[in-house]
Design an enzyme around this catalytic site. Structure first.
Site, PDB file in Angstrom:
ATOM      1  N   THR A  94       0.799  -1.234   0.000  1.00 46.17           N
ATOM      2  CA  THR A  94       0.000   0.000   0.000  1.00 46.17           C
ATOM      3  C   THR A  94       0.833   1.287   0.000  1.00 46.17           C
ATOM      4  O   THR A  94       0.268   2.374   0.052  1.00 46.17           O
ATOM      5  CB  THR A  94      -0.954   0.030   1.221  1.00 46.17           C
ATOM      6  OG1 THR A  94      -0.182  -0.150   2.413  1.00 46.17           O
ATOM      7  CG2 THR A  94      -2.008  -1.051   1.133  1.00 46.17           C
TER       8      THR A  94
ATOM      9  N   TYR B 170       1.461   1.485  -8.097  1.00 43.94           N
ATOM     10  CA  TYR B 170       0.502   0.928  -7.136  1.00 43.94           C
ATOM     11  C   TYR B 170      -0.862   0.675  -7.822  1.00 43.94           C
ATOM     12  O   TYR B 170      -1.398  -0.430  -7.766  1.00 43.94           O
ATOM     13  CB  TYR B 170       0.354   1.880  -5.939  1.00 43.94           C
ATOM     14  CG  TYR B 170      -0.823   1.553  -5.055  1.00 43.94           C
ATOM     15  CD1 TYR B 170      -0.805   0.443  -4.207  1.00 43.94           C
ATOM     16  CD2 TYR B 170      -1.974   2.357  -5.047  1.00 43.94           C
ATOM     17  CE1 TYR B 170      -1.900   0.142  -3.396  1.00 43.94           C
ATOM     18  CE2 TYR B 170      -3.047   2.074  -4.240  1.00 43.94           C
ATOM     19  CZ  TYR B 170      -3.019   0.963  -3.410  1.00 43.94           C
ATOM     20  OH  TYR B 170      -4.102   0.666  -2.622  1.00 43.94           O
TER      21      TYR B 170
ATOM     22  N   TRP C  67      -8.768   6.358   0.003  1.00 43.32           N
ATOM     23  CA  TRP C  67      -8.323   7.239   1.093  1.00 43.32           C
ATOM     24  C   TRP C  67      -8.687   6.640   2.466  1.00 43.32           C
ATOM     25  O   TRP C  67      -9.331   7.278   3.292  1.00 43.32           O
ATOM     26  CB  TRP C  67      -8.945   8.622   0.960  1.00 43.32           C
ATOM     27  CG  TRP C  67      -8.617   9.395  -0.278  1.00 43.32           C
ATOM     28  CD1 TRP C  67      -8.212   8.906  -1.487  1.00 43.32           C
ATOM     29  CD2 TRP C  67      -8.705  10.818  -0.445  1.00 43.32           C
ATOM     30  NE1 TRP C  67      -8.042   9.936  -2.386  1.00 43.32           N
ATOM     31  CE2 TRP C  67      -8.341  11.120  -1.773  1.00 43.32           C
ATOM     32  CE3 TRP C  67      -9.062  11.868   0.394  1.00 43.32           C
ATOM     33  CZ2 TRP C  67      -8.315  12.415  -2.269  1.00 43.32           C
ATOM     34  CZ3 TRP C  67      -9.058  13.167  -0.102  1.00 43.32           C
ATOM     35  CH2 TRP C  67      -8.678  13.439  -1.411  1.00 43.32           C
TER      36      TRP C  67
END
Ligand SMILES: NC(=O)c1ccc[n+]([C@@H]2O[C@H](COP(=O)([O-])OP(=O)(O)OC[C@H]3O[C@@H](n4cnc5c(N)ncnc54)[C@H](OP(=O)(O)O)[C@@H]3O)[C@@H](O)[C@H]2O)c1
Length: 295
Positions: free
Chosen positions: A69, A133, A158
């Protein structure tokens, strides 16, 4: 059912733990690359280990919360990022396909961003990642679909929570310790409280809402904001008034990766398919900050 949760030391995985302790009807197996009292060791990049775990515990359903992540670091760590975000989800998909089980997989709004959107992104819209990513997460989705496994892929955005490192915790610290702060206002999306995401996954599992619902879905909190707006609300809810928070452009912060300017997700499908209502982003943020204050 026997349910395997991967990456359960992270934000999503820990919120799944919180919920399963509250009202779980099923047997949950929490796993991660770091073993602990209530966490089994399972490296999802190890295909044989995944199959062995599924067989040993008669797993019917996997919730994949594990991922690479770190969006910046991914740019120079592409091979590991691809292994964890694309090959490993395929390992889980193959294991579930073999036993006729279901894979619930978490993906990201960063599969979008390359095109200049200004309306919320739908599930059937073409992915246009801006960095490694997002690209590897898109590959992960594609590799899951190619196995033909029953799947629910939830793209979220988010993420923040009481657990681990995240934007809310960083900004709580910075607004409390710095006299002035600049935050970008030219990247727009929607924050998501990981507890709200876990609650939806939990509802889908516990109420067997997944039947006949294989597909890709979008989930974030309701509403839209920039990272600047997000920071202003974090400061307001934590009672921090001394820090002067100013909006700035992304190009004022050198970054190894271009982030999406607009990656708001359209959540119509998940709301209609599973009959859920989604909290507004500031309401959930207030809850998380209150929880953090009481820790
Ligand atoms: N964070 C966000 O803002 C965001 C936004 C949109 C979508 N998402 C997606 O949401 C999901 C959950 O994100 P999150 O923020 O909860 O992630 P997170 O906090 O980074 O947790 C991921 C967990 O996976 C573990 N892990 C790493 N390598 C592994 C391996 N080989 N096998 C098993 N576990 C491994 C990590 O352990 P270590 O920490 O020890 O490496 C960590 O505990 C991910 O799919 C992510 O892509 C996140």
């Amino acid at each position: 059912m026997n349910i395997l949760v991967t990456g359960s030391n992270g934000q999503g995985g820990n919120e799944m733990r919180v919920l399963s302790k509250e009202h779980g009807k099923h047997q949950y197996f929490f796993t991660d690359v770091v073993e602990a009292d209530d966490t089994y060791l399972l490296d999802i990049t190890d295909k044989a280990a995944v199959s062995a775990f599924v067989e040993a515990h008669s797993i019917d359903l996997i919730v994949n919360c594990a991922a690479y992540t770190n969006v910046d670091k991914a740019e120079t760590d592409q091979a590991l990022c691809e292994l964890l975000n694309a090959q490993a989800p395929e390992n889980l998909a193959v294991a579930m396909k073999e036993v006729g089980g279901l894979l619930i997989h978490i993906s990201t709004d960063y599969v979008f961003g390359g095109d200049p959107y200004n309306t919320p992104c739908r599930e059937d819209q073409k992915g246009t990642p801006t960095g490694v990513y997002g690209l590897t997460k898109l590959h992960g989705e594609q590799r899951i679909l190619a196995t033909g496994v029953n799947h629910i892929i939830i793209r979220t955005a988010w993420l923040y929570s009481e657990f681990g490192k995240n934007f809310v915790k960083t900004m709580l610290n910075l607004t409390a310790t710095r006299p002035q702060l600049k935050v970008v206002f030219d990247q727009v999306g929607t924050p998501t409280y990981a507890y709200d995401l876990a609650e939806v996954i939990y509802d889908i599992i516990e109420n067997r809402k997944y039947e006949g619902k294989t597909g890709i879905y979008h989930f974030s909190n309701e509403g839209v904001c920039s990272w600047y707006d997000f920071t202003k609300m974090i400061a307001a809810y934590s009672g921090q008034t001394s820090c002067d928070i100013q909006p700035c452009h992304s190009n004022e912060f050198p970054s190894p990766v271009k982030r999406p300017a607009y990656s708001v997700l359209d959540k119509t499908k998940i709301k209609e398919s599973f009959g859920i209502t989604i909290p507004y982003w500031t309401d959930s943020l207030k809850k998380c900050i209150n929880n953090l204050k009481s820790i």
